[in-house]
Design a protein around this motif. Structure first.
Motif, PDB file in Angstrom:
ATOM      1  N   PHE A   1      11.422   0.674   3.066  1.00  0.00           N
ATOM      2  CA  PHE A   1      11.669  -0.442   3.973  1.00  0.00           C
ATOM      3  C   PHE A   1      13.090  -0.471   4.527  1.00  0.00           C
ATOM      4  O   PHE A   1      13.317  -0.878   5.658  1.00  0.00           O
ATOM      5  CB  PHE A   1      11.352  -1.766   3.266  1.00  0.00           C
ATOM      6  CG  PHE A   1      11.533  -2.960   4.154  1.00  0.00           C
ATOM      7  CD1 PHE A   1      10.560  -3.282   5.080  1.00  0.00           C
ATOM      8  CD2 PHE A   1      12.672  -3.754   4.070  1.00  0.00           C
ATOM      9  CE1 PHE A   1      10.720  -4.385   5.917  1.00  0.00           C
ATOM     10  CE2 PHE A   1      12.843  -4.854   4.899  1.00  0.00           C
ATOM     11  CZ  PHE A   1      11.854  -5.171   5.821  1.00  0.00           C
ATOM     12  N   THR A   2      14.059  -0.050   3.744  1.00  0.00           N
ATOM     13  CA  THR A   2      15.462  -0.181   4.164  1.00  0.00           C
ATOM     14  C   THR A   2      15.916   0.918   5.122  1.00  0.00           C
ATOM     15  O   THR A   2      17.018   0.843   5.656  1.00  0.00           O
ATOM     16  CB  THR A   2      16.410  -0.196   2.945  1.00  0.00           C
ATOM     17  OG1 THR A   2      16.321   1.047   2.259  1.00  0.00           O
ATOM     18  CG2 THR A   2      16.073  -1.354   2.011  1.00  0.00           C
ATOM     19  N   PHE A   3      15.080   1.927   5.356  1.00  0.00           N
ATOM     20  CA  PHE A   3      15.459   3.031   6.242  1.00  0.00           C
ATOM     21  C   PHE A   3      14.910   2.792   7.642  1.00  0.00           C
ATOM     22  O   PHE A   3      13.703   2.888   7.864  1.00  0.00           O
ATOM     23  CB  PHE A   3      14.955   4.365   5.677  1.00  0.00           C
ATOM     24  CG  PHE A   3      15.557   4.697   4.350  1.00  0.00           C
ATOM     25  CD1 PHE A   3      16.814   5.300   4.282  1.00  0.00           C
ATOM     26  CD2 PHE A   3      14.896   4.400   3.174  1.00  0.00           C
ATOM     27  CE1 PHE A   3      17.389   5.602   3.046  1.00  0.00           C
ATOM     28  CE2 PHE A   3      15.455   4.690   1.940  1.00  0.00           C
ATOM     29  CZ  PHE A   3      16.713   5.286   1.886  1.00  0.00           C
TER      30      PHE A   3
ATOM     31  N   ASN B   1       5.952  -0.930  12.117  1.00  0.00           N
ATOM     32  CA  ASN B   1       6.316  -0.386  13.421  1.00  0.00           C
ATOM     33  C   ASN B   1       5.293  -0.746  14.496  1.00  0.00           C
ATOM     34  O   ASN B   1       5.660  -0.974  15.649  1.00  0.00           O
ATOM     35  CB  ASN B   1       6.489   1.129  13.345  1.00  0.00           C
ATOM     36  CG  ASN B   1       7.703   1.521  12.531  1.00  0.00           C
ATOM     37  OD1 ASN B   1       8.605   0.715  12.292  1.00  0.00           O
ATOM     38  ND2 ASN B   1       7.732   2.763  12.085  1.00  0.00           N
ATOM     39  N   THR B   2       4.032  -0.809  14.117  1.00  0.00           N
ATOM     40  CA  THR B   2       2.981  -1.143  15.071  1.00  0.00           C
ATOM     41  C   THR B   2       3.213  -2.520  15.696  1.00  0.00           C
ATOM     42  O   THR B   2       2.970  -2.695  16.895  1.00  0.00           O
ATOM     43  CB  THR B   2       1.594  -1.090  14.388  1.00  0.00           C
ATOM     44  OG1 THR B   2       1.375   0.243  13.916  1.00  0.00           O
ATOM     45  CG2 THR B   2       0.484  -1.486  15.335  1.00  0.00           C
TER      46      THR B   2
ATOM     47  N   ALA C   1       0.821  -1.213   0.000  1.00  0.00           N
ATOM     48  CA  ALA C   1       0.000   0.000   0.000  1.00  0.00           C
ATOM     49  C   ALA C   1       0.854   1.263   0.000  1.00  0.00           C
ATOM     50  O   ALA C   1       0.324   2.364   0.042  1.00  0.00           O
ATOM     51  CB  ALA C   1      -0.931  -0.002   1.203  1.00  0.00           C
ATOM     52  N   GLY C   2       2.175   1.091  -0.035  1.00  0.00           N
ATOM     53  CA  GLY C   2       3.090   2.232  -0.054  1.00  0.00           C
ATOM     54  C   GLY C   2       3.998   2.245   1.162  1.00  0.00           C
ATOM     55  O   GLY C   2       3.699   1.607   2.176  1.00  0.00           O
ATOM     56  N   PRO C   3       5.122   2.973   1.063  1.00  0.00           N
ATOM     57  CA  PRO C   3       6.110   2.949   2.139  1.00  0.00           C
ATOM     58  C   PRO C   3       5.620   3.546   3.457  1.00  0.00           C
ATOM     59  O   PRO C   3       5.987   3.070   4.523  1.00  0.00           O
ATOM     60  CB  PRO C   3       7.293   3.732   1.581  1.00  0.00           C
ATOM     61  CG  PRO C   3       6.765   4.505   0.436  1.00  0.00           C
ATOM     62  CD  PRO C   3       5.569   3.752  -0.077  1.00  0.00           C
TER      63      PRO C   3
ATOM     64  N   LYS D   1      10.922   1.330  11.139  1.00  0.00           N
ATOM     65  CA  LYS D   1      11.023   1.864   9.774  1.00  0.00           C
ATOM     66  C   LYS D   1      10.612   3.328   9.689  1.00  0.00           C
ATOM     67  O   LYS D   1       9.712   3.777  10.393  1.00  0.00           O
ATOM     68  CB  LYS D   1      10.133   1.052   8.830  1.00  0.00           C
ATOM     69  CG  LYS D   1      10.344  -0.437   8.875  1.00  0.00           C
ATOM     70  CD  LYS D   1      11.741  -0.839   8.504  1.00  0.00           C
ATOM     71  CE  LYS D   1      11.854  -2.360   8.485  1.00  0.00           C
ATOM     72  NZ  LYS D   1      13.195  -2.822   8.615  1.00  0.00           N
ATOM     73  N   TYR D   2      11.282   4.026   8.790  1.00  0.00           N
ATOM     74  CA  TYR D   2      10.875   5.370   8.392  1.00  0.00           C
ATOM     75  C   TYR D   2      10.021   5.240   7.139  1.00  0.00           C
ATOM     76  O   TYR D   2      10.145   4.265   6.385  1.00  0.00           O
ATOM     77  CB  TYR D   2      12.095   6.244   8.098  1.00  0.00           C
ATOM     78  CG  TYR D   2      12.876   6.625   9.331  1.00  0.00           C
ATOM     79  CD1 TYR D   2      12.362   7.539  10.249  1.00  0.00           C
ATOM     80  CD2 TYR D   2      14.124   6.074   9.578  1.00  0.00           C
ATOM     81  CE1 TYR D   2      13.080   7.893  11.384  1.00  0.00           C
ATOM     82  CE2 TYR D   2      14.851   6.424  10.712  1.00  0.00           C
ATOM     83  CZ  TYR D   2      14.324   7.329  11.614  1.00  0.00           C
ATOM     84  OH  TYR D   2      15.024   7.678  12.732  1.00  0.00           O
TER      85      TYR D   2
END
Length: 132
Positions: free
Chosen positions: A118-120, A68-69, A58-60, A113-114
């Protein structure tokens, strides 16, 4: 010297978070073992929180929120408390498995995650991009 990336935890604080993750994972696994919970249950659910990765479809931003939840200790702590109060051994076992998963992730450097992708993560960038 460790490279410093703005917005990410570096140096000793990062190491402390990784050691903390190891301690939580170890304590959760030991408590799960002492509780008599099934190792099959542990094996079946240890990766369950990672199903939240599917929300990245659904997007980053949505993916990061979902990831994160389920990758903060608040969820397993609430579940553990409720399951203990209600004398629900399976709930206790699932809370311990969940906290073990989060601890293992932190230990190996997978952070929260930011919304950039995903990689941040708060522990630094992960994946092939991080090595360049």
């Amino acid at each position: 010297m460790i490279a410093k990336t703005p917005g990410f935890v570096n140096g000793v604080p990062r190491v402390l978070l990784q050691v903390e993750g190891f301690a939580v994972a170890l304590a959760s696994i030991v408590a799960s073992s002492w509780s008599g919970a099934s190792w099959w249950l542990f094996a079946a659910f240890i990766l369950a929180p990672d199903l939240s990765i599917l929300c990245y479809l659904a997007g980053p931003r949505i993916g990061a929120i979902a990831y994160n939840t389920v990758h903060v200790y608040l969820g397993p702590v609430i579940l553990f408390g409720a399951a203990t109060a209600l004398a629900m051994p399976t709930g206790i076992a699932l809370a311990l498995i969940w906290s073990a998963h989060i601890g293992i992730d932190r230990m190996v450097g997978y952070g929260l995650k930011y919304g950039d992708g995903f990689t941040f993560t708060h522990l630094g960038q992960i994946g092939r991009q991080a090595q360049g």
